[in-house]
Design an enzyme around this catalytic site. Structure first.
Site, PDB file in Angstrom:
ATOM      1  N   GLN A  74       0.806  -1.223   0.000  1.00  7.40           N
ATOM      2  CA  GLN A  74       0.000   0.000   0.000  1.00  7.40           C
ATOM      3  C   GLN A  74       0.839   1.272   0.000  1.00  7.40           C
ATOM      4  OE1 GLN A  74      -3.855  -0.050   2.181  1.00  7.40           O
ATOM      5  NE2 GLN A  74      -2.852   1.469   3.442  1.00  7.40           N
ATOM      6  N   GLU A  86      -4.161   9.343  -0.148  1.00  6.76           N
ATOM      7  CA  GLU A  86      -3.513  10.026   0.980  1.00  6.76           C
ATOM      8  C   GLU A  86      -2.443  11.000   0.512  1.00  6.76           C
ATOM      9  OE1 GLU A  86      -2.454   6.513   3.307  1.00  6.76           O
ATOM     10  OE2 GLU A  86      -4.172   6.892   4.599  1.00  6.76           O
ATOM     11  N   ASP A 126       3.897   0.310   4.649  1.00  5.31           N
ATOM     12  CA  ASP A 126       2.612  -0.234   5.075  1.00  5.31           C
ATOM     13  C   ASP A 126       2.241  -1.272   4.028  1.00  5.31           C
ATOM     14  OD1 ASP A 126       0.150  -0.956   5.923  1.00  5.31           O
ATOM     15  OD2 ASP A 126      -0.764   1.031   5.851  1.00  5.31           O
ATOM     16  N   ASP A 186      -1.841  -2.633  12.352  1.00  3.92           N
ATOM     17  CA  ASP A 186      -2.990  -1.771  12.048  1.00  3.92           C
ATOM     18  C   ASP A 186      -4.233  -2.665  11.957  1.00  3.92           C
ATOM     19  OD1 ASP A 186      -4.856  -0.022  10.989  1.00  3.92           O
ATOM     20  OD2 ASP A 186      -3.874   0.239   9.057  1.00  3.92           O
ATOM     21  N   LYS A 190      -6.048   4.497  15.639  1.00  2.00           N
ATOM     22  CA  LYS A 190      -7.031   5.192  14.804  1.00  2.00           C
ATOM     23  C   LYS A 190      -8.320   5.273  15.599  1.00  2.00           C
ATOM     24  CE  LYS A 190      -5.414   3.622  10.221  1.00  2.00           C
ATOM     25  NZ  LYS A 190      -5.535   2.526   9.226  1.00  2.00           N
ATOM     26  N   ARG A 211      -6.947   8.528   8.412  1.00  2.00           N
ATOM     27  CA  ARG A 211      -7.479   7.513   7.508  1.00  2.00           C
ATOM     28  C   ARG A 211      -7.329   8.019   6.072  1.00  2.00           C
ATOM     29  NH1 ARG A 211      -9.932   3.130  10.264  1.00  2.00           N
ATOM     30  NH2 ARG A 211      -9.351   2.201   8.261  1.00  2.00           N
ATOM     31  N   SER A 212      -7.599   7.134   5.123  1.00  5.83           N
ATOM     32  CA  SER A 212      -7.478   7.563   3.725  1.00  5.83           C
ATOM     33  C   SER A 212      -8.583   8.560   3.346  1.00  5.83           C
ATOM     34  CB  SER A 212      -7.475   6.359   2.795  1.00  5.83           C
ATOM     35  OG  SER A 212      -8.543   5.496   3.094  1.00  5.83           O
ATOM     36  N   LYS A 246       0.979   9.530  11.737  1.00  8.28           N
ATOM     37  CA  LYS A 246       0.912   9.140  10.330  1.00  8.28           C
ATOM     38  C   LYS A 246      -0.338   9.790   9.738  1.00  8.28           C
ATOM     39  CE  LYS A 246       0.583   4.879   7.637  1.00  8.28           C
ATOM     40  NZ  LYS A 246      -0.346   3.736   7.623  1.00  8.28           N
TER      41      LYS A 246
HETATM   42  P1  PGA Z   1      -7.254   3.269   5.403  1.00  4.03           P
HETATM   43  O1  PGA Z   1      -5.701   3.093   5.195  1.00  4.03           O
HETATM   44  O2  PGA Z   1      -7.503   4.523   6.123  1.00  4.03           O
HETATM   45  O3  PGA Z   1      -7.801   3.235   3.998  1.00  4.03           O
HETATM   46  O4  PGA Z   1      -7.701   2.051   6.185  1.00  4.03           O
HETATM   47  C1  PGA Z   1      -4.747   3.568   6.079  1.00  4.03           C
HETATM   48  C2  PGA Z   1      -3.813   2.484   6.546  1.00  4.03           C
HETATM   49  O5  PGA Z   1      -3.936   1.318   6.122  1.00  4.03           O
HETATM   50  O6  PGA Z   1      -2.962   2.752   7.387  1.00  4.03           O
HETATM   51 ZN    ZN Z   2      -2.285   0.472   7.485  1.00  3.74          ZN
END
Ligand code: PGA
Ligand code: ZN
Length: 423
Positions: free
Chosen positions: A165, A208, A245, A315, A340, A369-370, A391
């Site tokens: 990712q 992001e 990640d 995560d 998160k 978050r994304s 992050k």
């Molecule tokens: P997400 O990705 O907010 O789309 O879950 C962020 C991450 O995986 O750290």
């Molecule tokens: Zn992640």
């Protein structure tokens, strides 16, 4: 000071999707608003955000992603319970827990509970004449977290152009946050320039704010970022470390890790070796979700052979959930946790997870978050909670920069100390 009014309403996030805002008005005439983020590469064990798809509230204009039911839950179920109460984050969270005792907050929706919980934290801080960061850390210098920042992105955030990712950097040699951010911007912009010069399309900006270049292998991507860091005049390792990640749950299927861009599949055991080779051969200092969310034995196996100083960050594995964190502590599955708030659903219980992690020598990384928005409470939480790391994504998009700019503000106007958990 008492709560006068609680109002939920629907707003848009950085992907143009609906999200939830909650506004709490106090008897002094002030109003305090929080908007919640939303993930795309979400873990199965996260608290549940509710959306309208398939419900009587569904709105066709938002492809079923509207949050009118959640708004209704705030206005009709939560608000009557809170009006006339003293503003106090702990009291508000206790009410929310009573109204929705489900572990994943699926009855009111974690997007309802978190929006109200955050607005309550901001309102409570105001009632004490404090910023949200100072509400949690009233005395001494504010401890600014070390940033971990996306340079290249693939996976669910960029059309699966890379299997992993994100490839991120951590400016471990910077003396201040301001200096750290200047290095990051230089690397991000040089990556876009050199990527283009090497004939790659850098037109796709990931969710992001990272750059999407379709590197086939992780090694190729690492070598590119290393060359970018050197071109900027920074020293890889001493000044800037690499982080990944992997978000491997996204490509774990039928008990195999499937790297489609290199056409290879690995069993768990093979993937443990693959990841260990990767972190041994590249200057990687932090790796997130190298294994799938329920592949506990792979995590445990990896921890027994991983380089001692490597940050192994959970995560999707941990989803800011106390039960899963405790299991990881017992089984030595990781040594760091992503925090998160919307994986958890309440501010106070998110903080409890962070405290439990810290008490067990886990590093803590407060994360966006994304799908984000213009709020900057995340920076206040990361700083006020002395999380050590943050992050947020990259340095493109005001929903990202609002968080960086808030940290710059702290460094400019407050007495601060820049934390470095990699020292
Ligand atoms: P997400 O990705 O907010 O789309 O879950 C962020 C991450 O995986 O750290
Ligand atoms: Zn992640």
């Amino acid at each position: 000071m008492k709560i006068n009014k609680v109002i939920g309403y629907q707003v848009l996030d950085s992907r143009g999707r609906p999200t939830v805002a909650a506004a709490i008005s106090l008897t002094d005439g002030s109003t305090h608003t929080a908007r919640v983020p939303s993930g795309a590469s979400t873990g199965m064990h996260e608290a549940k955000e509710l959306r309208d798809k398939g419900s009587e509230n569904e709105e066709k204009f938002y492809a079923g992603l509207s949050v009118q039911q959640v708004v209704k839950n705030i206005n009709e179920k939560i608000a009557p319970r809170l009006i006339e109460e003293q503003i106090d984050l702990n009291v508000v969270d206790a009410h929310l827990l009573e109204l929705d005792p489900s572990v994943d907050h699926s009855s009111l929706g974690a997007n309802a509970t978190l929006a109200v919980s955050l607005a309550a934290a901001i309102a409570d801080a105001h009632s004490q004449n404090k910023s949200l960061a100072r509400f949690f850390n009233p005395d001494g210098p504010l401890l600014i977290p070390m940033p971990m920042v996306n340079i290249l992105s693939g996976g669910a955030h960029a059309n699966r152009n890379m299997d992993i990712q994100d490839l991120l950097i951590i400016p471990v040699g910077a003396k201040t946050f301001t200096e750290a951010l200047s290095w990051i911007v230089a690397v991000r912009e040089m990556a876009a320039k050199l990527g283009k010069e090497a004939g790659h399309s850098t037109n796709l900006i990931a969710d992001e704010g990272g750059i999407s270049i379709p590197f086939k292998s992780v090694d190729e991507a690492c070598e590119f970022v290393i060359s970018v860091i050197e071109k900027v005049g920074l020293i890889v390792g001493d000044q800037v470390g690499l982080a990944l990640d992997v978000a491997s749950t996204q490509f774990f299927e039928s008990e195999k890790y499937n790297l489609t861009n290199i056409n290879k599949s690995y069993t768990s055991e093979e993937f443990v070796k693959y990841i260990n080779n990767l972190v041994s051969n590249q200057p990687i200092i932090s790796i997130e979700d190298p294994f799938a969310e329920d592949d506990w034995s792979a995590w445990q196996q990896f921890m027994t052979i991983a380089p001692k100083k490597l940050q192994v960050l959970g995560d999707d594995l941990l989803t800011t959930n106390l039960v899963r964190l405790n299991k990881a502590i017992d089984q030595k599955s990781a040594n760091a946790i992503l925090i998160k708030a919307n994986q958890n659903g309440l501010v106070t219980s998110t903080l409890n997870v962070l405290k439990q992690a810290r008490a067990n020598n886990f590093n803590t990384v407060v994360s966006a978050r994304s799908g984000e928005n213009e709020d900057s409470w995340l920076s206040d939480l990361a700083t006020g909670w002395s999380a050590g790391q943050i992050k947020v994504g990259s340095t493109h998009g005001s929903e990202r920069n609002a968080k960086w700019n808030r940290l710059l503000e702290f460094e400019a106007v407050e007495k601060t100390k820049f934390l470095n958990p990699f020292n």
